[in-house]
Enzyme design. Sequence first.
Site, PDB file in Angstrom:
ATOM      1  N   ARG A 304       0.834  -1.213   0.000  1.00 42.55           N
ATOM      2  CA  ARG A 304       0.000   0.000   0.000  1.00 42.55           C
ATOM      3  C   ARG A 304       0.872   1.268   0.000  1.00 42.55           C
ATOM      4  O   ARG A 304       0.485   2.292  -0.537  1.00 42.55           O
ATOM      5  CB  ARG A 304      -1.009  -0.003   1.154  1.00 42.55           C
ATOM      6  CG  ARG A 304      -2.194   0.899   0.881  1.00 42.55           C
ATOM      7  CD  ARG A 304      -3.285   0.777   1.930  1.00 42.55           C
ATOM      8  NE  ARG A 304      -4.333  -0.174   1.581  1.00 42.55           N
ATOM      9  CZ  ARG A 304      -5.332   0.056   0.746  1.00 42.55           C
ATOM     10  NH1 ARG A 304      -5.445   1.218   0.142  1.00 42.55           N
ATOM     11  NH2 ARG A 304      -6.244  -0.865   0.498  1.00 42.55           N
ATOM     12  N   GLU A 706     -10.322   4.944   6.603  1.00 43.13           N
ATOM     13  CA  GLU A 706      -8.912   5.316   6.579  1.00 43.13           C
ATOM     14  C   GLU A 706      -8.568   6.611   5.852  1.00 43.13           C
ATOM     15  O   GLU A 706      -7.676   7.336   6.292  1.00 43.13           O
ATOM     16  CB  GLU A 706      -8.096   4.170   5.952  1.00 43.13           C
ATOM     17  CG  GLU A 706      -8.144   2.922   6.784  1.00 43.13           C
ATOM     18  CD  GLU A 706      -7.469   1.772   6.069  1.00 43.13           C
ATOM     19  OE1 GLU A 706      -8.054   1.226   5.128  1.00 43.13           O
ATOM     20  OE2 GLU A 706      -6.349   1.434   6.456  1.00 43.13           O
TER      21      GLU A 706
HETATM   22  N1  LUZ Z   1      -5.338  -4.912   5.372  1.00 36.00           N
HETATM   23  C1  LUZ Z   1      -5.000  -5.775   4.398  1.00 36.00           C
HETATM   24  C2  LUZ Z   1      -5.508  -3.619   5.119  1.00 36.00           C
HETATM   25  O1  LUZ Z   1      -4.818  -6.947   4.689  1.00 36.00           O
HETATM   26  N2  LUZ Z   1      -4.891  -5.345   3.142  1.00 36.00           N
HETATM   27  C3  LUZ Z   1      -5.062  -4.061   2.792  1.00 36.00           C
HETATM   28  O2  LUZ Z   1      -4.952  -3.708   1.631  1.00 36.00           O
HETATM   29  C4  LUZ Z   1      -5.371  -3.152   3.825  1.00 36.00           C
HETATM   30  N3  LUZ Z   1      -5.504  -1.859   3.556  1.00 36.00           N
HETATM   31  C5  LUZ Z   1      -5.772  -1.027   4.537  1.00 36.00           C
HETATM   32  C6  LUZ Z   1      -5.913  -1.500   5.825  1.00 36.00           C
HETATM   33  N4  LUZ Z   1      -5.791  -2.779   6.105  1.00 36.00           N
HETATM   34 MO1  MOS Z   2      -6.759  -1.839   8.994  1.00 38.38          MO
HETATM   35  S1  MOS Z   2      -5.134  -0.691   9.049  1.00 38.38           S
HETATM   36  O1  MOS Z   2      -6.843  -3.073   9.970  1.00 38.38           O
HETATM   37  O2  MOS Z   2      -7.886  -1.329   7.992  1.00 38.38           O
END
Ligand code: LUZ
Ligand code: MOS
Length: 768
Positions: A304, A706
């Site tokens: 990400r 987020e």
């Molecule tokens: N968790 C995950 C996340 O496993 N994959 C993601 O792309 C993600 N993105 C944001 C927050 N948690």
């Molecule tokens: Mo998340 S950072 O558990 O969306």
Amino acid sequence: MKNVDSIGHVTGKSVYLDDIPVQKGTYQAVVFGAPVGHGKIKNIDYSAAEKLPGVARIITSKDITGENQIGGIIQDEPLFAEEELHFYGQPIALIVAKDTFTARKAKALIKLDVEESEVVTDPREAYKRGDLLFPSRTFQMGAVDEAWDGCEYVFEGRADIGGQEHLYIETQGSYAYPTDNGSIKIHSSTQGPTAVQKTAAKVLGLPMHRIEVDVARLGGAFGGKEDQASGFATMVALAAYVMKKPVKITLDRPDDMQMTGKRHPYSADYKIGLSKDLKIVAYQTTLYQNGGAASDLSPAIMERTLFHSTNSYFIPNTHVTVHSCKTNLPPNTAFRGFGAPQGVFTIESAIAHAADELNIPAYEIQKVNFIQDGQAFQYGQIAENVNNKATFEQALNQYDFTRIEKEAADYNQKHIDKKRGVSIMPVCFGISFTKTPMNQARSLVHIYQDGSVGISTGAIEMGQGVNTKIIQVAAGVLSIDSDKIKVESTNTTRVANTSPTAASTGADLNGHATRLACEVLINRLKHSAAESLGSEVDEVDIKNEYVYLNGEKTAVHWNEVVEAAFLKRVCLTENGHYATPKINFDKTKEKGHPFAYHVYGTAITQVTVDCIRGTYEFDKVQIVHDFGKSMNPTIDFGQVEGALVQGMGWMTMEELAFHPNGKLASDSLSTYKIPDIYAVPKSVDIEALETEGAELAILKSKAVGEPPFLYGIGAFFAIRNAIKAFNTDYEPAFNAPYTHEKVLMDLYSNKSQGTKKLYKKAVENAGK
Ligand code: LUZ
Ligand code: MOS
């Protein structure tokens, strides 16, 4: 619709893990963690601890009936250390006793002999030693190497970004007990019940169907319970399994802070090239991710960072590399934003650096580089329905940015000991798990004979209001009152193979699954009603709990339709399955269409810095946010406010500090400061962007968890602009968080005038 949990929360009646009545004879557990950051166990003597009255058993790696392995993505993390210790607080054993007090007393009696090794906490140092958790990755587009020559301006620099403690109000915890036939039931404070189930099954050596995980709700998580709940849940599951007794663990705050991973600190080198008209022609960055001692979710977080490393901008030539560095810290993990904030901070630093050198405000660069419809993100996805520029322009108009800027300039003219800083922070965040297969969900909807409805999904309610949104979806499709609908606990026996509630996708994925189930059910009921009325199905509608025939309201109520259908043996249960359409990603090429859509926004941040003390107060944050068509403005605006403040905390006052041996020094709220009511901006304005909403979002209402976290980054750059107004000789430094100490240092790092002279001037003009 009001959040269904609001009454329960304010009256204290909402049930969390610790409110679940425990069985008679339940033991309490405490983790014995490594007292060094790096080393080898020479000898452990548990005998005195075991002899302490009230201690039932001490569980170690030797008791594991399956595999000693809890790594979620990469299998590189033991549940209990065997010989090697890689971080301070790394679990070595679980002390099971009649109560927590006794377990803690026993912990102090364990005698451990360790041979200590050198501790590395700096990711660049780890990189130099070749200590990577897994292979590095690079995203690129165009050809940066050839592009530099064509640039009018090229700047290079470095950005350092701190980590962040989740500080969920409810600490990590789990309660496990044996059930029938050698099975285990676990109540866990987790965002990922399936992750808990899978991990426990592996460690206990059982098939997944023997482990049932149930989650009522969480008192906050923020990513900290996406993966890291699994270890603690598995420890008590293992104890319950081998002891055949109920066992519970609730971490106290210091243990939670010491033992769990945090947002990843990053350190980055950047190089940015601009044309004469301020177009960003090329951007190259290498980011060193501080992964901690094991991989945890770092590979996905690295991904990400790569996706969001160009934030809201179209840059024809990019080259972005992330190295995940293995250090002697607890494995760093998911935290709201999931690697994006660090990537975004880096490019905004590069832009601010260029703006400094060119002696213009950063927004002159930002505003001519927004990605537009039809252009490609560096990962190949073609931008559609882009709202970057729209939020930017609406923010500038609506909040009269010209006046804001002028007022700040006037203020700075008049004041010497205080300076005002303003920043603009554009935001772009992709919605979907970056790992395509995770973008699926199921919803099990029962209509009971009396017309009431029960829904089970994979979504975890952690305060974000996902249950309320699911009720809204079902109430809309079934056209019944929301009071008729209840969302059940999240349970792996009712809904299997769930993705964690993460990536801001909880309402989208589980909402769509619920919509699909309800659409099937309402269709069945319409058929049944049409049959009873002797009419065609397309003549029948069910609206606001009544049957309509050819548009005319009849006296037939929802309850009668349901009852009649049941008597006709029509199935009143449906399992909806949703898989986000259109998304894909090819890792071999690092290209694809990973996101269902993007969320956009712009924040204007105003701060006043006290140039004598280095302290600051945020006067105002003004946001235009792209909610799509918000299905629940109360919840969604709350998410934007909360995320903003959490992001501001990360950028300003929240500073992790470690002792040289790897022990967390900031392990309590007296040494780790998070924003309180005195630290939040004096005012926060949020306006919704005027838009039709996103097609793939649930009810066209975009994911909101987020993206607004990124607005907090504006706080850093606002402070920076205030410092520049005071100290014109200020060297660009991008070192977050901007704590009061660091602000003070930067106010007075002045080569031409010198610190003393500058300070004297400020003091003499204080209050003027
Ligand atoms: N968790 C995950 C996340 O496993 N994959 C993601 O792309 C993600 N993105 C944001 C927050 N948690
Ligand atoms: Mo998340 S950072 O558990 O969306």
